[in-house]
Design a protein around this motif. Structure first.
Motif, PDB file in Angstrom:
ATOM      1  N   HIS A 390     -20.101  39.846 -35.730  1.00  0.00           N
ATOM      2  CA  HIS A 390     -19.501  39.530 -34.368  1.00  0.00           C
ATOM      3  C   HIS A 390     -20.176  40.059 -33.058  1.00  0.00           C
ATOM      4  CE1 HIS A 390     -18.411  43.893 -33.851  1.00  0.00           C
ATOM      5  NE2 HIS A 390     -17.719  44.040 -34.979  1.00  0.00           N
ATOM      6  N   GLN A 392     -20.361  42.045 -31.267  1.00  0.00           N
ATOM      7  CA  GLN A 392     -20.847  43.600 -30.907  1.00  0.00           C
ATOM      8  C   GLN A 392     -21.966  44.044 -31.979  1.00  0.00           C
ATOM      9  OE1 GLN A 392     -20.070  46.545 -32.257  1.00  0.00           O
ATOM     10  NE2 GLN A 392     -20.952  47.789 -31.047  1.00  0.00           N
ATOM     11  N   ASN A 393     -21.898  43.250 -33.118  1.00  0.00           N
ATOM     12  CA  ASN A 393     -23.017  43.863 -33.988  1.00  0.00           C
ATOM     13  C   ASN A 393     -24.213  43.146 -34.160  1.00  0.00           C
ATOM     14  OD1 ASN A 393     -21.474  45.795 -34.981  1.00  0.00           O
ATOM     15  ND2 ASN A 393     -20.383  44.741 -36.348  1.00  0.00           N
ATOM     16  N   ASP A 411     -24.788  47.461 -37.950  1.00  0.00           N
ATOM     17  CA  ASP A 411     -23.596  48.321 -38.174  1.00  0.00           C
ATOM     18  C   ASP A 411     -22.920  48.373 -39.624  1.00  0.00           C
ATOM     19  OD1 ASP A 411     -21.175  49.556 -38.240  1.00  0.00           O
ATOM     20  OD2 ASP A 411     -20.341  48.274 -36.465  1.00  0.00           O
TER      21      ASP A 411
HETATM   22 MG   LIG Z   1     -20.073  47.499 -34.375  1.00  0.00          MG
END
Ligand SMILES: [Mg+2]
Ligand SMILES: Nc1ncnc2c1ncn2[C@@H]1O[C@H](COP(=O)(O)OP(=O)(O)OP(=O)(O)O)[C@@H](O)[C@H]1O
Length: 548
Positions: A390, A392-393, A411
């Motif tokens: 996603h 944010q990763n 992550d």
């Molecule tokens: Mg994350």
């Protein structure tokens, strides 16, 4: 949106953003599944709790909105406030689920107020010079499809918020060696703060977590199982997840437990996640090396070790810290990593700005796709590994011209192994269970994170509003994506899962409103179907030809 509203006050920007975020959830999770949303240019109309709402929209499934949403009240269209929209949501959700949620409206309002506070703080604070860190600290509006993306985790949150350009020193405790819990290589922790006395190991603690664990720490600090060592060598910087910080002096990231709720989870490193992160890092090395051989530019951030104190479960988990590589250490020379989420948002380094500077948005998009998508599909299809790509990763590595040349995946908490494809003998059940997903669940996660959460947002940002020919550009972007995916599928014997994607089967979108309403754990979150952007109509041959 941030850029187009630069003239408005933090409070107005925050109010509008809160309406838009809740509206996205309502459209996706409530109105669309019941066919109570329909386009009538230039608006999107929907019905919530028997009330008719409208908003100007573009961006396909990313649901980008222009300006205020409105409600039809006695024949007049009135501006919709987020308080009113939360009220309508409460009526609708109570009716549908048969359960009330007395904290929902407060969380929505607090999230709005937090965004205003962050915008205000940013007007006075100095952003970091490091462009990667600046990108980590730029997600002011947070998750675009969450009803209360920035609901604060507790009092004092602003001191530790990445979006306020916070920086602070870590506190260090020394833990008696025989009470230290660890796995893998956590030796990076030994050089970040004061040295521990003979027979002890140093353990950094997030200052917010130190406050939250104050009572539990009193006894071990008093009887010498732990010793307070004071502060670390220099300030650290929170990254976009709040609880993971970057230590530029030590050139390392540290993922802490933080016993506060951020979006759907209390951000605690469970004992099995501490062990699982290290185990996954060990197994992923050869997998990602193999993926990188086929797809140069593939990078990842290993989590080689963790350390904590074996002082009961609460402190074992509460003090557990995972060591993660520094992105600057894994990217090639001249490559700048930027958080994908920041590239999907407006700003100087948005997808649109970077692509425009390169002079060829279609080539930029094709390169972005080639860096991000094939490694994720390879990891799943060839190696049975579910990445969690996603916004944010993933960090996108750009060259000095702003062109995408690398992708960095991170992550381990969200990274899983497909059940049945890995030998997990020897791992305790408590660790092996949470490390695995069955094949279908893993594929849904891959498709949601990669396409719905990530690529759809980048495409919407690249295309911009329809007024500027965005609709046409949007179609061409997805035609390119479809062509890329078809070629990838050809190389992989037209795997059934890829073929299904190409036929236009609906895609899974995570149901954040439903899970928040039910107050369930994030892992209980289900999916709702959304339109498949690979199926936007005929290929645009011009678009395909101009992609390099
Ligand atoms: Mg994350
Ligand atoms: N598009 C997005 N998708 C997912 N999360 C997002 C998005 N935009 C912002 N976020 C925020 O990013 C965080 C993602 O949580 P996640 O569980 O991946 O991170 P983490 O495990 O806490 O930390 P790290 O990523 O440092 O390992 C949440 O705080 C979430 O609100």
């Amino acid at each position: 949106m941030l850029a187009s509203l630069r003239q408005s006050s933090p409070a107005d920007t925050a109010e509008l953003a809160a309406v838009h975020a809740l509206l996205r959830c309502l459209i996706r999770e409530v109105a669309a599944p019941r066919e109570e949303v329909w386009p009538a240019e230039p608006y999107l109309f929907l019905r919530v709790a028997d009330h008719l709402l409208r908003v100007r929209s573009h961006g396909g499934i990313a649901l980008r909105f222009d300006g205020a949403a409105q409600e039809l009240c006695g024949g007049t269209w009135r501006r919709l406030t987020v308080d009113r929209l939360a009220e309508l949501t409460e009526t609708e959700m109570t009716r549908r689920t048969g359960t009330a949620n007395g904290e929902f409206a407060r969380q929505v309002a607090e999230s709005r107020d937090a965004v205003a506070a962050l915008l205000h703080a940013r007007e006075r604070a100095v952003p970091p010079e490091d462009p990667w860190l600046a990108s980590e600290q730029s997600l002011v509006l947070g998750h675009p499809c969450h009803p209360s993306p920035k609901a604060p985790g507790g009092p004092g949150w602003l001191r530790y918020a990445p979006e306020s350009f916070a920086r602070f020193p870590l506190r260090f405790v020394a833990v008696r060696r025989e009470l230290a819990a660890s796995a893998g290589d956590a030796s990076a922790l030994d050089r970040l703060g004061p040295a521990a006395p003979e027979g002890y190991l140093p353990l950094p603690v997030h200052p917010w977590q130190l406050e939250l664990l104050h009572d539990e720490l009193a006894e071990p600090l008093a009887d010498g199982r732990l010793i307070d060592l004071g502060y670390g060598h220099g300030p650290v910087h929170p990254t976009s997840s709040v609880r993971t910080v970057y230590d530029p002096g030590g050139r390392v990231c540290l993922k802490f437990s933080l016993d506060v709720r951020i979006t759907n989870c209390v951000r605690k490193n469970s004992w099995y996640e501490l062990a699982g992160a290290v185990e996954l890092s060990r197994r992923l090395g050869p997998v990602l090396e193999s993926v990188a051989r086929d797809h140069p530019g593939t990078r990842w951030l290993a989590e080689p070790g963790y350390r904590s104190a074996d002082l009961g479960l609460r402190l074992l988990e509460g003090l557990g810290v995972i060591v993660r590589q520094d992105p600057w250490q894994v990217v090639g020379p001249g490559v700048t990593p930027l958080l994908a989420g920041s590239v999907a948002a407006p700003g100087d380094r948005s997808a649109a700005a970077l692509a425009a500077a390169c002079g060829d948005p279609l080539a930029w998009w094709a390169a972005y796709l080639d860096r991000v998508a094939p490694p994720v599909f390879d990891a799943y299809l060839v190696h049975g590994v579910v990445l969690e790509p996603h916004l944010q990763n993933v960090l996108i590595g750009i060259d000095p011209e702003g062109f995408p040349v690398e992708a960095v995946f991170r992550d381990m908490e969200g990274t899983k192994l497909v059940a049945g494809r890995h030998d997990l003998t020897g791992l305790p059940d408590g660790v092996a269970g949470p490390l695995t997903y069955d094949a279908d669940r893993g594929w849904s996660r891959v498709v949601y994170c990669l396409i719905v959460n990530h690529l759809a947002e980048i495409a919407a940002t690249l295309a911009g509003p329809q007024a500027a020919d965005g609709a046409d550009l949007h179609r061409r972007l997805w035609a390119i994506a479809r062509d890329r995916l078809a070629r990838y599928a050809d190389r992989h014997d037209r795997h059934d899962r890829l073929t299904a994607l190409l036929t236009g089967e609906p895609l899974p979108a995570k149901a954040n409103l439903v899970v928040r309403w039910a107050r369930s754990a994030d892992r209980a979150a289900g999916y709702v179907p959304v339109a498949n952007p690979f199926h936007l109509g005929d290929h645009d041959a011009t678009a395909l030809r101009s992609a390099r």
